[in-house]
Motif scaffolding. Structure first.
Motif, short mmCIF file in Angstrom:
data_model
loop_
_atom_site.label_atom_id
_atom_site.label_comp_id
_atom_site.label_asym_id
_atom_site.label_seq_id
_atom_site.Cartn_x
_atom_site.Cartn_y
_atom_site.Cartn_z
N LEU A 180 0.82 -1.20 0.00
CA LEU A 180 0.00 0.00 0.00
C LEU A 180 0.86 1.26 0.00
CD1 LEU A 180 -2.85 -1.10 2.44
CD2 LEU A 180 -2.88 -1.06 -0.06
N LEU A 181 1.99 1.22 0.73
CA LEU A 181 2.90 2.37 0.73
C LEU A 181 3.53 2.57 -0.65
CD1 LEU A 181 4.69 1.98 4.19
CD2 LEU A 181 3.15 3.82 3.50
N ALA A 182 3.70 1.47 -1.39
CA ALA A 182 4.26 1.57 -2.74
C ALA A 182 3.27 2.15 -3.74
CB ALA A 182 4.71 0.18 -3.22
N GLY A 183 2.00 2.24 -3.34
CA GLY A 183 1.00 2.85 -4.21
C GLY A 183 -0.10 1.92 -4.69
N ALA A 184 -0.10 0.68 -4.20
CA ALA A 184 -1.15 -0.26 -4.61
C ALA A 184 -2.53 0.29 -4.24
CB ALA A 184 -0.94 -1.62 -3.95
N ASP A 185 -3.49 0.04 -5.11
CA ASP A 185 -4.85 0.56 -4.89
C ASP A 185 -5.76 -0.46 -4.23
OD1 ASP A 185 -4.51 3.13 -6.49
OD2 ASP A 185 -3.99 1.62 -7.98
N GLY A 186 -5.33 -1.71 -4.19
CA GLY A 186 -6.14 -2.74 -3.57
C GLY A 186 -5.31 -3.96 -3.25
#
Length: 201
Positions: free
Chosen positions: A93-99
């Protein structure tokens, strides 16, 4: 929806392709078996949504997600994995994943979640959400007494220089110790560290 499937297991890629390609609004534009291949596929196939495994050889899903979000911020990325541990969830999630979905999710639900993701919603599997919202037990206790002192001073608004003066250590030691603390607690910066500290109180 133009979907890219990324998994180091060819059978998983094949199965997901066969199952999801039956959905009338999902077009499988490419598959990839590691993060580097996923980045190349983004250049050539221009997907708008990605199903991304986390642990893969050469380049894992977290690193690939970070790079893809940097180059193509509009692409929606759904992490798909068997791993439920909080560390992987937070890193993704910190890397930018949306789900974030588990591989045990049935295909019908997966398609539904992909549609929600593609339309702009963030999607977290229920068990993943529980993992994120459960209290972090024992993490603060794993810090050394000196590390705890530094966390407290950061939370109280002290700068590195002020912390160094207060604890009679060098600024370099403060910086190095802060890096260790952030890594131990899986936090990104001083602000998250301060929030973490006050939540423990």
């Amino acid at each position: 929806m133009k979907l890219l499937i990324v998994d180091d297991d060819p059978l998983v890629c094949q199965s997901l392709t066969l199952l999801l390609d039956r959905e009338p609004d999902i077009d499988i534009v490419a598959t990839a078996q590691n993060g580097a291949e996923a980045i190349d596929a983004c250049r050539t196939s221009l997907p708008d949504t990605i199903l991304m495994d986390i642990r893969m050889p050469n380049m894992g899903g977290v690193e690939a997600t970070r790079e893809i979000k940097h180059q193509w911020p509009q692409v929606r990325i759904m992490m798909l994995t068997t791993f439920q541990d909080e560390q992987n969830i937070r890193l993704a999630l910190l890397a930018g994943a949306d789900g974030y979905l588990l591989k045990s999710t049935d295909t019908t639900s997966m398609a539904k979640h992909l549609r929600a993701l593609s339309s702009g919603s963030s999607v977290l599997d229920h068990s993943v959400l529980q993992q994120l919202t459960q209290p972090q037990v024992g993490e603060f206790d794993e810090l050394t007494p000196r590390e705890k002192d530094i966390v407290q001073l950061v939370a109280e608004g002290f700068s590195n220089k002020e912390i160094a003066q207060h604890l009679y250590i060098s600024e370099g030691t403060v910086r190095n110790t802060l890096s260790v603390i952030l890594e131990k607690l899986m936090l990104r910066d001083r602000t998250q560290l301060a929030i973490f500290y006050w939540r423990q109180r």
